[in-house]
Each structure stands twice: as C-alpha cells, then as structure tokens.
Design a protein around this motif. Structure first.
Motif, PDB file in Angstrom:
ATOM      1  N   ALA A 207       0.813  -1.206   0.000  1.00  0.00           N
ATOM      2  CA  ALA A 207       0.000   0.000   0.000  1.00  0.00           C
ATOM      3  C   ALA A 207       0.851   1.263   0.000  1.00  0.00           C
ATOM      4  O   ALA A 207       0.568   2.208  -0.717  1.00  0.00           O
ATOM      5  CB  ALA A 207      -0.921   0.007   1.210  1.00  0.00           C
TER       6      ALA A 207
ATOM      7  N   ARG B 190       0.203   2.819  -6.774  1.00  0.00           N
ATOM      8  CA  ARG B 190      -0.721   2.268  -5.781  1.00  0.00           C
ATOM      9  C   ARG B 190      -2.129   2.306  -6.344  1.00  0.00           C
ATOM     10  O   ARG B 190      -2.639   3.379  -6.690  1.00  0.00           O
ATOM     11  CB  ARG B 190      -0.662   3.069  -4.480  1.00  0.00           C
ATOM     12  CG  ARG B 190      -1.623   2.532  -3.449  1.00  0.00           C
ATOM     13  CD  ARG B 190      -1.646   3.336  -2.178  1.00  0.00           C
ATOM     14  NE  ARG B 190      -2.576   2.710  -1.236  1.00  0.00           N
ATOM     15  CZ  ARG B 190      -3.093   3.337  -0.202  1.00  0.00           C
ATOM     16  NH1 ARG B 190      -2.761   4.589   0.054  1.00  0.00           N
ATOM     17  NH2 ARG B 190      -3.930   2.707   0.594  1.00  0.00           N
TER      18      ARG B 190
ATOM     19  N   ALA C  52      -5.588   1.189  -4.873  1.00  0.00           N
ATOM     20  CA  ALA C  52      -6.289   0.702  -3.691  1.00  0.00           C
ATOM     21  C   ALA C  52      -7.745   0.368  -3.985  1.00  0.00           C
ATOM     22  O   ALA C  52      -8.343  -0.459  -3.299  1.00  0.00           O
ATOM     23  CB  ALA C  52      -6.214   1.744  -2.575  1.00  0.00           C
TER      24      ALA C  52
ATOM     25  N   GLU D 184      -4.600  -4.917  -1.015  1.00  0.00           N
ATOM     26  CA  GLU D 184      -3.289  -4.416  -1.434  1.00  0.00           C
ATOM     27  C   GLU D 184      -2.119  -5.258  -0.936  1.00  0.00           C
ATOM     28  O   GLU D 184      -0.990  -5.015  -1.328  1.00  0.00           O
ATOM     29  CB  GLU D 184      -3.112  -2.968  -0.978  1.00  0.00           C
ATOM     30  CG  GLU D 184      -4.074  -2.012  -1.656  1.00  0.00           C
ATOM     31  CD  GLU D 184      -3.832  -0.597  -1.242  1.00  0.00           C
ATOM     32  OE1 GLU D 184      -2.864   0.017  -1.738  1.00  0.00           O
ATOM     33  OE2 GLU D 184      -4.584  -0.097  -0.378  1.00  0.00           O
TER      34      GLU D 184
ATOM     35  N   THR E 180      -6.390   5.573  -3.272  1.00  0.00           N
ATOM     36  CA  THR E 180      -6.904   5.445  -1.909  1.00  0.00           C
ATOM     37  C   THR E 180      -8.172   4.590  -1.918  1.00  0.00           C
ATOM     38  O   THR E 180      -8.855   4.504  -2.947  1.00  0.00           O
ATOM     39  CB  THR E 180      -7.265   6.821  -1.292  1.00  0.00           C
ATOM     40  OG1 THR E 180      -8.384   7.361  -1.999  1.00  0.00           O
ATOM     41  CG2 THR E 180      -6.086   7.787  -1.349  1.00  0.00           C
ATOM     42  N   PRO E 181      -8.500   3.996  -0.777  1.00  0.00           N
ATOM     43  CA  PRO E 181      -9.739   3.200  -0.713  1.00  0.00           C
ATOM     44  C   PRO E 181     -10.996   4.048  -0.530  1.00  0.00           C
ATOM     45  O   PRO E 181     -12.092   3.512  -0.476  1.00  0.00           O
ATOM     46  CB  PRO E 181      -9.510   2.284   0.488  1.00  0.00           C
ATOM     47  CG  PRO E 181      -8.519   2.997   1.331  1.00  0.00           C
ATOM     48  CD  PRO E 181      -7.673   3.821   0.408  1.00  0.00           C
TER      49      PRO E 181
END
Length: 169
Positions: free
Chosen positions: A18, A24, A26, A87, A121-122
């Motif tokens: 992550a 990245r 997510a 992740e 980002t989640p």
C-alpha cells in the motif's frame, strides 16, 4: 433488472503493497451515467467475475436506496460503486470483471458515458479527485443494443490498461 458488466484488462501486474509503491491502486470507482442507477440490495448482487483479482472481505461499497448516509460523502447516490482491492497481494496481468444490477432509463441521457477510475486510496469518490490516478471513459449503450463482439446484452463495458482504447467487450 438488467446487469452491467465492467471489464478491466491489465497487460502488466499491479504490485502488492500500500505505501511506497510507485503505482498504488487501492480501489476502482465506477461512476454511472445520469438517469441510470444501480439497484444493489445487498453484497451478493455485485459479482466478481475473476477470483484472481484480490479483494478485501467487504469489497463492494455502494449506497443503499434507503441507507442512512453515503459512503461517497454528501447525499446518497445510486450512481457510484467502489471496489476495494486487497493491497497485500499482487494483481496478476489478466482480464477482470464485475457485474451489478442497474435500472436503465426509458430516455437515455445525452451524455451516456460510464467512468471507471483506478484510485490510489480506498476512499476515492470521484474521477475529479487527485487520488483517481487513471480514469477511463466508456461509451454507453442504446436500448436493445448487443454488446459488440459478444452477442450478449447491453452493458458489457470494458477498460483496457494497455495501448488499446477502452470500449465495449
């Protein structure tokens, strides 16, 4: 209700990890055109079509019709669905897909475009946010239109992470 399938083909794998990763991813965010809406009533309505894509336990996030609040900030919306990636695992190159039930309007919107974003980002809530690191605009479909090349019903959308342009699959 009809189902829409969104597909994503990765020509390269996405690394695990992550933090500190140069790429990245997510979550994925699907934004549905004006007039359409998802009619998800529970987790089993959203289907992961390839188990090779690593997902967290409660991987599909969406607002319910009569929910108390929105997962996307602001007012509830039935025009967004977020898919949360695990992740800790690498995503191998391959084709992935997710299906969900939708309500199709009688009068199709002038801008019948679906958006699929890869997010860092989640909590990604919009293609316009800085955490949406890549966004694919997928042309919509007409009533009774077959998805090109598949002979299936409308709503088989796809985005390709490669040198090809996104399109129906």
């Amino acid at each position: 209700e009809p189902f829409v399938t969104v597909r994503l083909r990765l020509d390269r794998s996405l690394p695990a990890g992550a933090d500190g990763s140069p790429l990245r991813v997510a979550s994925l965010l699907l934004e549905i055109p004006e007039g359409f809406k998802h009619v998800i009533t529970g987790p089993s309505d959203v289907r992961n079509l390839n188990s090779e894509f690593p997902l967290v336990e409660d991987w599909a996030e969406y607002d319910l019709i009569n929910g108390a609040s929105s997962r996307f900030g602001g007012e509830r919306t039935q025009r967004k669905v977020r898919i949360l990636r695990d992740e800790t695992r690498r995503v191998p190159a391959g084709t992935y897909g997710w299906s969900l039930p939708v309500s199709v309007p009688l009068d199709l919107p002038g801008e019948n475009l679906w958006r699929l974003s890869l997010c860092s980002t989640p909590t990604c809530s919009s293609t316009d946010e800085p955490c949406a690191i890549a966004a694919f605009v997928i042309p919509g479909f007409l009533h009774n239109e077959e998805s090109p090349g598949t002979g299936s019903t409308p709503g088989d959308a796809g985005a390709v992470i490669a040198s090809e342009a996104p399109g129906w699959h």
